[in-house]
Motif scaffolding. Structure first.
Motif, PDB file in Angstrom:
ATOM      1  N   CYS A 266      61.021  70.085  43.202  1.00 30.15           N
ATOM      2  CA  CYS A 266      62.389  69.801  42.869  1.00 30.15           C
ATOM      3  C   CYS A 266      62.476  68.173  43.057  1.00 30.15           C
ATOM      4  O   CYS A 266      63.503  67.897  42.377  1.00 30.15           O
ATOM      5  CB  CYS A 266      63.299  70.533  43.924  1.00 30.15           C
ATOM      6  N   GLU A 267      62.121  67.604  44.106  1.00 27.08           N
ATOM      7  CA  GLU A 267      62.303  66.240  44.085  1.00 27.08           C
ATOM      8  C   GLU A 267      61.981  65.493  42.917  1.00 27.08           C
ATOM      9  O   GLU A 267      62.693  64.263  42.532  1.00 27.08           O
ATOM     10  CB  GLU A 267      61.755  65.728  45.406  1.00 27.08           C
ATOM     11  N   LEU A 268      60.851  65.821  42.214  1.00 30.35           N
ATOM     12  CA  LEU A 268      60.346  65.287  40.980  1.00 30.35           C
ATOM     13  C   LEU A 268      61.411  65.064  39.915  1.00 30.35           C
ATOM     14  O   LEU A 268      61.443  64.219  39.177  1.00 30.35           O
ATOM     15  CB  LEU A 268      58.961  66.000  40.691  1.00 30.35           C
ATOM     16  N   PHE A 269      62.323  66.129  39.997  1.00 33.54           N
ATOM     17  CA  PHE A 269      63.126  66.222  38.953  1.00 33.54           C
ATOM     18  C   PHE A 269      64.626  65.914  39.242  1.00 33.54           C
ATOM     19  O   PHE A 269      65.614  66.251  38.667  1.00 33.54           O
ATOM     20  CB  PHE A 269      63.271  67.614  38.369  1.00 33.54           C
ATOM     21  N   ALA A 270      64.667  65.253  40.346  1.00 35.90           N
ATOM     22  CA  ALA A 270      66.164  64.873  41.047  1.00 35.90           C
ATOM     23  C   ALA A 270      66.921  64.136  40.113  1.00 35.90           C
ATOM     24  O   ALA A 270      68.106  64.159  40.124  1.00 35.90           O
ATOM     25  CB  ALA A 270      65.942  64.532  42.459  1.00 35.90           C
ATOM     26  N   LEU A 271      66.300  63.225  39.541  1.00 30.90           N
ATOM     27  CA  LEU A 271      66.920  62.199  38.514  1.00 30.90           C
ATOM     28  C   LEU A 271      67.599  63.043  37.327  1.00 30.90           C
ATOM     29  O   LEU A 271      68.545  62.394  36.810  1.00 30.90           O
ATOM     30  CB  LEU A 271      65.843  61.044  38.258  1.00 30.90           C
ATOM     31  N   CYS A 272      66.941  64.170  36.912  1.00 26.67           N
ATOM     32  CA  CYS A 272      67.528  64.498  36.017  1.00 26.67           C
ATOM     33  C   CYS A 272      69.265  65.273  35.969  1.00 26.67           C
ATOM     34  O   CYS A 272      69.643  65.771  35.327  1.00 26.67           O
ATOM     35  CB  CYS A 272      66.810  66.021  35.415  1.00 26.67           C
TER      36      CYS A 272
END
Length: 135
Positions: free
Chosen positions: A1-7
């Protein structure tokens, strides 16, 4: 989930998807939420005007203007009946939003495509006799 936090920044307050950089800018930097819709409309209208307006001044029709106008208008060309590359989105996005992009209609060619060069736009807007140069 951290990988997509900017989304997460691409999700609107009502759960929709941010479609324009103007919406993203308002979402991220507009502190006056009570006046956000009005500010958003004003920003969109200003952005379209600044990118696309040339009045009746043929010398203002440049490739830079065409590029900027196309970039600003791309997401709402579907508002116009003359645009043949997509189905109309007027019912989906609403009359009011489409009206904010009214200047964008000049970027649609006679055959329903998109004006790509300043020469095309110049001929479309200023060539009264319908005959191209040198013909």
């Amino acid at each position: 989930c951290e990988l997509f936090a900017l989304c997460e920044q691409m999700i609107t307050k009502d759960g929709g998807v941010v479609k324009t950089f103007i919406e993203l800018d308002l979402k991220e930097f507009d502190d006056d939420a009570s006046n956000g819709e009005s500010n958003s409309e004003q920003l969109i209208e200003k952005e379209v005007f600044d990118a696309c307006y040339f009045d009746n001044d043929e010398s203002r029709v440049t490739q830079e203007l065409v590029t900027k106008c196309n970039n600003v208008c791309r997401s709402r060309l579907c508002c116009f009946d003359s645009y043949r590359l997509e189905s109309s989105c007027r019912a989906t996005v609403g009359e009011d939003e489409c009206e904010l992009f009214a200047l964008c209609e000049q970027m649609i060619t006679k055959d329903g495509g998109v004006v790509k060069t300043f020469i095309e736009l110049d001929l479309k807007e200023f060539d009264d006799d319908g005959v191209g140069p040198g013909e």
